[in-house]
Design a protein around this motif. Structure first.
Motif, mmCIF file in Angstrom:
data_model
loop_
_atom_site.group_PDB
_atom_site.id
_atom_site.type_symbol
_atom_site.label_atom_id
_atom_site.label_comp_id
_atom_site.label_asym_id
_atom_site.label_seq_id
_atom_site.Cartn_x
_atom_site.Cartn_y
_atom_site.Cartn_z
ATOM 1 N N UNK A 698 0.638 -1.407 -0.274
ATOM 2 C CA UNK A 698 -0.025 0.128 0.169
ATOM 3 C C UNK A 698 1.085 1.706 0.245
ATOM 4 N N UNK A 699 2.128 0.876 0.187
ATOM 5 C CA UNK A 699 2.912 2.205 -0.282
ATOM 6 C C UNK A 699 3.020 3.025 1.105
ATOM 7 N N UNK A 700 3.264 2.495 2.283
ATOM 8 C CA UNK A 700 2.762 3.079 3.553
ATOM 9 C C UNK A 700 4.111 3.065 4.369
ATOM 10 N N UNK A 701 4.411 4.452 5.041
ATOM 11 C CA UNK A 701 5.153 4.371 5.975
ATOM 12 C C UNK A 701 4.670 4.081 7.572
ATOM 13 N N UNK A 702 5.790 3.215 7.910
ATOM 14 C CA UNK A 702 5.752 2.600 9.357
ATOM 15 C C UNK A 702 7.146 2.785 9.829
ATOM 16 N N UNK A 703 7.207 3.519 11.064
ATOM 17 C CA UNK A 703 7.524 3.443 13.327
ATOM 18 C C UNK A 703 7.828 2.033 13.207
ATOM 19 N N UNK A 713 19.334 -0.266 20.899
ATOM 20 C CA UNK A 713 17.811 0.160 20.574
ATOM 21 C C UNK A 713 17.591 1.363 20.170
ATOM 22 N N UNK A 714 16.465 1.838 18.514
ATOM 23 C CA UNK A 714 15.707 2.404 18.175
ATOM 24 C C UNK A 714 14.643 2.655 17.501
ATOM 25 N N UNK A 715 14.116 4.093 17.379
ATOM 26 C CA UNK A 715 12.540 3.839 16.708
ATOM 27 C C UNK A 715 13.031 4.576 15.428
ATOM 28 N N UNK A 716 12.606 4.331 14.137
ATOM 29 C CA UNK A 716 12.931 5.060 13.608
ATOM 30 C C UNK A 716 12.225 4.689 12.469
ATOM 31 N N UNK A 717 11.399 5.990 11.259
ATOM 32 C CA UNK A 717 10.634 6.489 10.638
ATOM 33 C C UNK A 717 11.006 5.350 9.066
ATOM 34 N N UNK A 718 10.785 4.124 8.439
ATOM 35 C CA UNK A 718 10.479 4.157 6.556
ATOM 36 C C UNK A 718 10.303 3.960 5.824
#
Length: 754
Positions: A698-703, A713-718
């Motif tokens: 669906x061509x969506x971004x994710x955290x 550990x890290x949080x990334x927007x991809x």
């Protein structure tokens, strides 16, 4: 964006302060901080949360010039909140109006909030500034002793010896860390300067080889200028280039780059280059194309990258070759000004950095031209950063490269040496394209950068008129004293070779170039007619004789596909070829009178016969002579490196986002919803895989939550791109480049619109 310092009621929190801003201010904030607007924040609490995220703050800090960044660093050191008057008193030498503009800029970016009597720096900014204004860390941090008393140490400064005071002053000026001499020990006798300062506590040893001056000591030693000298905008020394000279230099550069691109793509059209498994161009192919086009390898890489950005070249449908697209044929038929506009516009907006070709990545692999590894979404920013200051100058004003780069470094001090390196490369590329000439911005360059509607006209004004004649010399060279009409230029490219180019182009007519024209289907009569029609000087008799002699011998042998056959009506010539030892490797044998066959490819036989001094012609299976055994192919023209999917929001879209946040905030003030899926490092759940696959579909971004090999550990927007073999390939917004993630290290996934 209008300032809101001191005109609003006091707010007790950043989120509350945001709610008090008007809609226009919030819309401008979304423009200044576009990363927080994608995906659409559901309410103002979510927006506030994104604005205080360290990744977003780091990007906002990258927009600041050195003067504004000094204000941020001062606020990191001073207690919060701080009054604007107190801030001005501490920043010695900074004019009040400059300070007011700086704090307004910080407010507009959402890095500072509050009123003029109580300015707050967003707390998440502090860890991102390692050594504010060149000062060290606080004493309690360095010593890890909560009850450490810096006032005692400050009071002891008066008792320092001269050498101790000099060393402390040097570290106070910044940077605050010093390296211990090789072989130094803490029990040296007699104690040296460093040992005495360590014993007094003026210096703190932070590891085996480094000491640091505590912040409180540095501030005391700096006296009335605790945050150093004001970081003022550099004023480059200016020169002047005469308009006529500037136009002449511009025309030469534009004509040169157009000629080089045409030659480079003609070479690629004649002999297609293979595609590496990484998607780039191999070293040998790169060198071959540069050699044929008479340019150096870095220039060839740049021109190929520009051609890719302009969609003049692409990967063939078989996925194995680089070749021109159909747009090249359209481009070649356009006026010179339109051709340059296509190339320059593609270069300015390209998200690829050609200068990286030939360098090595972190794994020691050489980066190839046209490969995906050259994608840098910050490349257009670097180009504009180095060129846009020149748009403020008057026509013909020149700045030296070093002074211009110093200004760029002041404009973006946090971007580091890689940005400076990219800016320097952009400056060289702009010179090659004719955007800069003689260290001054050219007319076409100014029109390009300012988005002028009459860009093509600005280019045409500096170019000399097209001519339809050449001057043939007795030594069989032909001089074109200006840019040629497209039809004549294409004809000369077939019948002659370029020896030199610039304001005038020198061609060389030779046996091989005339044979090439005959191979392309030209007749002797057409060659005679071309030279008679277009030469302003008499056609040398030697050229006429040469054309007739080569035409008489041309086609005596014909090569076709049988595997490969050779045929000729001249049996003596067939016998000569059969006996020629230079052709023994091709296994030529007599099939019938006047006919030979070989198991080699037709192209190889043609090349070998020409190298041996024969003049063969290629023919089709029906016996018709044509220009070669492979017809011209064209790539589909699709982009292989698409631009980022997220584009900047329009003004109407930003206003719509603000209205949505206001509505949600008024209705519920609900906290940001979360769909985080708990996970354990090393375990891949079906739910995580399903979420990743859906995002790709669906061509969506994710955290995503991610644990690297070191356990961090890290949080990334991809933005997920593909999921194969247990690895996720996605565009990482923190690194601003495509990255690969091991799926078993993904601990959580969150839909971006939550």
């Amino acid at each position: 964006m209008s300032s809101s310092v001191s005109t609003r009621p006091l707010a007790s929190s950043f989120a509350e302060w945001l709610r008090a801003r008007d809609d226009d201010w919030l819309a401008e904030l979304l423009l200044a901080r576009p990363d927080v607007a994608r995906p659409t924040p559901p309410d103002l609490s979510t927006l506030a949360g994104r604005l205080i995220g360290q990744v977003s703050i780091s990007r906002a800090l990258d927009q600041l010039d050195a003067g504004v960044l000094q204000v941020v660093e001062a606020m990191v050191v001073l207690p919060t909140p701080v009054a604007l008057t107190e801030l001005g008193a501490q920043l010695a030498g900074v004019a009040p109006d400059v300070l007011a503009r700086s704090t307004q800029r910080l407010t507009e970016l959402g890095l500072v909030w509050g009123s003029a009597e109580a300015l707050h720096l967003v707390e998440a900014t502090r860890p991102l500034i390692s050594y504010p204004c060149g000062l060290g860390r606080a004493l309690v941090v360095l010593t890890a002793t909560p009850d450490a008393d810096p006032e005692v140490l400050v009071g002891s400064l008066e008792g320092l010896a001269a050498d101790e005071f000099a060393l402390a002053n040097r570290l106070a000026a910044g940077p605050p860390q010093g390296r211990l001499p090789d072989g130094w020990t803490d029990d040296e006798h007699p104690p040296g300067t460093i040992s005495r300062l360590l014993r007094r506590g003026i210096l703190v040893r932070i590891n085996d080889s480094t000491v640091e001056l505590p912040r409180e000591i540095g501030l005391a030693l700096r006296g009335t200028a605790p945050f150093g000298a004001p970081r003022l905008r550099p004023l480059p020394m200016t020169g002047q280039v005469e308009p006529a000279t500037l136009d002449k230099l511009t025309a030469g550069a534009i004509l040169g780059v157009l000629r080089n691109v045409e030659d480079l793509l003609a070479a690629l059209d004649l002999d297609h280059a293979g595609v590496l498994r990484s998607g780039g161009l191999g070293v040998r192919e790169h060198r071959r194309l540069a050699r044929v086009a008479h340019v150096d390898e870095p220039t060839a890489a740049l021109l190929l990258e520009i051609s890719l950005a302009a969609e003049l070249i692409g990967i063939a449908s078989d996925g194995e070759h680089w070749l021109p697209t159909r747009l090249l044929d359209v481009w070649l038929d356009q006026p010179l000004a339109d051709r340059w506009v296509t190339l320059a516009g593609a270069w300015l907006g390209a998200n690829r950095q050609a200068g990286l070709a030939g360098r090595r990545d972190g794994a020691g692999r050489t980066l190839a031209p046209l490969s995906p590894e050259l994608i840098r979404h910050g490349a257009p920013v670097a180009r504009r950063a180095v060129l846009e200051p020149l748009t403020t100058t008057r026509r013909g004003t020149s700045w030296s490269a070093e002074e211009l780069l110093a200004l760029v470094a002041w404009t973006a001090p946090r971007r580091g040496p890689e940005f400076t390196w990219a800016a320097r490369g952009a400056l060289e590329e702009a010179r090659l394209l004719g955007i800069i000439a003689g260290d001054a911005l050219t007319g076409p360059g100014r029109a390009l950068l300012t988005g002028a509607k009459d860009l093509e006209r600005a280019v045409a004004l500096v170019l000399p008129p097209l001519i339809d004649y050449i001057l043939i010399q007795p030594d069989l060279s032909a001089v074109a004293p200006g840019p040629l009409e497209p039809e004549l230029s294409r004809s000369l490219a077939i019948v002659a070779d370029i020896e030199s180019s610039g304001g005038a182009t020198v061609y060389r007519i030779s046996d091989s170039s005339l044979r090439r024209a005959l191979d392309a289907g030209w007749s002797a009569q057409e060659l005679h007619s071309l030279f008679v029609r277009h030469s302003r000087t008499p056609v040398p008799q030697t050229l006429s004789y040469l054309i007739d002699d080569i035409a008489r011998r041309h086609g005596g042998l014909r090569v076709g596909t049988a595997s490969t056959y050779l045929r000729s009506d001249d049996e003596t010539l067939i016998a000569q070829v059969t006996a020629d030892r230079r052709l023994a490797d091709f296994g030529l044998r007599v099939l019938a009178p006047g006919v030979l066959i070989s198991t080699a490819d037709p192209d190889e036989v043609l090349a070998a016969l020409r190298a041996a001094g024969y003049a063969p012609a290629a023919e089709s299976a029906g016996g018709i002579v044509f220009s070669g055994l492979a017809q011209r192919q064209r790539a589909p023209g699709r982009r292989i490196n698409p631009a980022p999917r997220h584009t900047e929001l329009t003004a109407d879209q930003r206003q719509s986002v603000v209205r949505q946040m206001r509505t949600a905030d008024t209705a519920a003030r609900a906290q940001r919803r979360s769909n985080r899926i708990p996970g354990i490092p090393g375990v891949t759940t079906a739910t995580i895989l399903a979420t990743l696959q859906r995002a790709i579909r669906e061509d969506e971004g994710l955290w995503i939550g991610y644990v690297n090999a070191d356990g961090q550990s890290s949080q990334r927007f991809v933005e997920p791109m593909s999921l194969t073999g247990g690895f996720l390939t996605a565009y990482d917004h923190r690194r601003e480049e495509p990255r690969t993630f091991a799926v078993h290290r993904i601990t959580s996934v969150t839909a971006a619109d939550d």
